[in-house]
Design a protein around this motif. Structure first.
Motif, PDB file in Angstrom:
ATOM      1  N   VAL A 162       0.834  -1.201   0.000  1.00 34.16           N
ATOM      2  CA  VAL A 162       0.000   0.000   0.000  1.00 34.16           C
ATOM      3  C   VAL A 162       0.866   1.248   0.000  1.00 34.16           C
ATOM      4  N   PHE A 163       0.550   2.153  -0.866  1.00 31.07           N
ATOM      5  CA  PHE A 163       1.233   3.436  -1.009  1.00 31.07           C
ATOM      6  C   PHE A 163       0.355   4.477  -0.312  1.00 31.07           C
ATOM      7  N   THR A 164       0.892   5.160   0.713  1.00 27.91           N
ATOM      8  CA  THR A 164       0.086   6.037   1.558  1.00 27.91           C
ATOM      9  C   THR A 164       0.550   7.485   1.475  1.00 27.91           C
ATOM     10  N   VAL A 165      -0.398   8.389   1.227  1.00 30.73           N
ATOM     11  CA  VAL A 165      -0.121   9.831   1.228  1.00 30.73           C
ATOM     12  C   VAL A 165      -1.281  10.560   1.897  1.00 30.73           C
ATOM     13  N   ALA A 166      -1.063  11.828   2.226  1.00 31.63           N
ATOM     14  CA  ALA A 166      -2.069  12.592   2.974  1.00 31.63           C
ATOM     15  C   ALA A 166      -2.333  13.948   2.323  1.00 31.63           C
TER      16      ALA A 166
END
Length: 493
Positions: free
Chosen positions: A311-315
């Motif tokens: 999973v690639f996570t950004v905000a």
């Protein structure tokens, strides 16, 4: 040490023993001191074992010749509370040191004290009661409540002054002498820390990070997002030396090559490119605690991908540019598109996006942007797009500290609308509990008078929820009146 004699206690004893048996310590700890300190992380084992504060405190407390510190965790089902390190019951320790990092964990502290019949207010305790010490991240931004509960408060990071005081303790001291010896004057404003960054003392498959060796590569944050306390209360940004970091990783690689990098923003680490190059060369499996989507690089994503991170996570935090500007995020639509494109290019099919909604200055158009970003990700080829959606909880010490939190009725309506609009193939919406968020708001912002009233209320009532719900309404009423008195625009805008 007393052995359990009844079935329930034996089951609890066996559970703690099983968790301890799965831990692999990376260095030996001396548990021979004669001043027994219970290190209590008031949350479940998965969270407690994943917090570097647990590792740092266990290492540094036990480095003192006179101290024997042992770990405890919390779940509501526990009654005897056996230590992870020697299976000794909690009531055999004369000093109980709580590490409180999340507002709701304060309620778990209360539950533990109540289960042993210990008054919540320090002034009501007897000489036979343990000394209650409270530290942790919550003391950075509001200690109005914990300062009334604790006999001793360590504000901010673990300080050298506190350790020096701890080193003076003797078993012969009574309760008042022990508390007095441990009390240190607060640091000057803005000086909350000493510069020793944390790293894992043990690894376990039962933690959130599952057998991953954690290394704190930075502390503090220069970004100053307006909703976050890190940039305002955690001290100036400081980082671990690269050669020191690489040496730690090389030493631990004999045990595991799975490392977790911890910082307010990992992509702000000034030596990140060199670190990534070495990690690729040596085959390290890296995960990161946080990413700035405008500071991503292909090298970073390649390292994450090679580490089998799925999973690639950004905000993005805000759906619209207006909201992101008001949040102080410093990112734009193109930054978001570029990050999504880079993830696809590096082979990621799953992406997680963090958003904050429900600010008092938000409108429907701002929220529509959240839906559009989800559609953009699906359109780019991500097979699963997970959105973590959290209501804005104004924090003390930030530019949003005077903002009211939207009431539950309004937030429920917004949540229903967003759920409906985000109901599309490939998109999953995870909403934080609104009830828990409102309690977090109350506990994080409670003032001295509110804290006193709260603890008096709890002398008669075990259920804290009704009081905190009323306090949320009281807080919002005060803050809405503040807005109405000529301050239509917040200074943080």
């Amino acid at each position: 040490m007393r052995k359990p004699r009844d079935t329930r206690s034996w089951n609890e004893y066996s559970l703690v023993s099983a968790l301890r048996s799965k831990e692999r310590f990376v260095e030996e700890i001396d548990f021979t001191g004669d001043v027994a300190v219970a290190l209590i992380y008031p949350n479940d084992y998965r969270v407690a074992s994943s917090s570097l504060s647990t590792h740092v405190l266990l290492r540094r407390f036990n480095s003192l010749p006179n101290v024997r510190a042992e770990r405890f965790y919390y779940v509501p089902e526990l009654e005897r509370f056996y230590s992870l390190d020697s299976l000794t019951p909690l009531d055999e320790f004369r000093i109980w040191a709580f590490s409180v990092h999340f507002e709701l964990d304060v309620l778990n502290v209360f539950d533990i004290l109540n289960s042993y019949g210990i008054p919540l207010k320090s002034e009501d305790r007897l000489p036979s009661h343990p000394v209650i010490v409270i530290g942790g991240a919550m003391t950075y931004f509001n200690d109005s409540l914990v300062s009334r509960v604790a006999d001793v408060v360590n504000r901010g990071d673990l300080s050298r002054n506190f350790l020096e005081r701890l080193a003076t303790l003797r078993p012969s001291m009574n309760r008042d002498e022990t508390a007095s010896a441990m009390t240190v004057e607060p640091e000057a404003p803005g000086v909350f820390y000493d510069d020793e960054l944390g790293q894992s003392l043990f690894i376990t498959p039962e933690s959130v990070f599952k057998d991953r060796f954690l290394i704190e590569i930075g502390r503090g944050c220069a970004r100053k997002c307006r909703f976050c306390v890190s940039g305002y209360r955690f001290g100036k940004a400081r980082f671990r030396d690269l050669e020191e970091l690489l040496a730690i990783m090389e030493r631990q690689a004999r045990i595991t090559k799975r490392f977790g990098l911890v910082a307010a923003t990992v992509t702000d680490y000034p030596f990140i490119d060199r670190l990534l190059e070495r990690s690729l060369e040596l085959g390290y499996d890296l995960s990161v605690s946080s990413l700035r989507l405008d500071a991503l690089s292909e090298n970073l994503l390649e390292v994450l991908k090679k580490g089998k991170q799925k999973v690639f996570t950004v905000a993005p935090e805000g759906g619209s540019q207006r909201i992101r500007n008001l949040f102080g995020k410093g990112i734009n639509d193109r930054d978001i598109e570029s990050a999504l494109e880079m993830g696809i290019k590096k082979g990621f099919k799953n992406i997680k996006l963090y958003f904050i909604y429900g600010a008092s200055f938000e409108n429907e158009s701002d929220r529509s942007g959240i839906v559009e970003i989800a559609k953009l990700a699906v359109g780019m080829g991500y097979s699963q797009v997970v959105l973590s959606l959290n209501p804005l909880v104004p924090k003390p010490g930030t530019p949003f500290e005077e903002l009211p939190m939207e009431n539950l009725q309004s937030l429920k309506k917004i949540e229903r609308e967003l759920r409906s609009k985000l109901r599309m193939p490939g998109v999953k919406s995870d909403f934080e509990s609104l009830k828990e968020s409102s309690l977090q708001y109350a506990l994080g912002n409670i003032d001295e008078a509110g804290s006193e009233n709260f603890l008096e209320y709890l002398k008669e009532e075990r259920n804290a929820i009704p009081f905190l719900q009323r306090y949320v309404e009281e807080l919002n009423l005060r803050r809405k009146e503040w807005k109405m008195h000529g301050k239509e625009e917040y200074s943080c805008y």
